[in-house]
Write an enzyme that holds these catalytic residues in place. Sequence first.
Site, PDB file in Angstrom:
ATOM      1  CB  CYS A 107      -0.925  -0.061   1.223  1.00 28.52           C
ATOM      2  SG  CYS A 107      -1.784   1.465   1.595  1.00 28.52           S
TER       3      CYS A 107
ATOM      4  CB  CYS B 213       0.218   1.819   4.067  1.00 31.02           C
ATOM      5  SG  CYS B 213      -1.493   1.278   3.911  1.00 31.02           S
TER       6      CYS B 213
END
Length: 110
Positions: free
Chosen positions: A34, A37
């Site tokens: 991600c 993230c």
Amino acid sequence: MASELIKHTTDATFEADVLKSSHPVLVDYWAEWCGPCKMIAPILDEVATSYEGKLQIVKMNVDENRETPAKFVIRGIPTLMIFKNGELKGSLIGMKPKSEITAFIEKQLA
């Protein structure tokens, strides 16, 4: 370069790490693949230092731990959730600037 103040939790340790914590806990649901993230990680490192002693930051990898994210209906990552006294107090979904994350934390800690 994750902060040593940030703890990693699993489905098995979530209750002890988060729900039974004596401090409020910010849980970061994330995954290795991600991009947002990875972008939020350095912000959380700074926040962990700023809130040391007042707030515990805990990360949970959603690929390695399926039970807890399903229980809290995590549909997008990164998702930040604050728990206080074992109760979910609020959540923030997606990449946010530090100012928005700290405002979210302040509101939940008030």
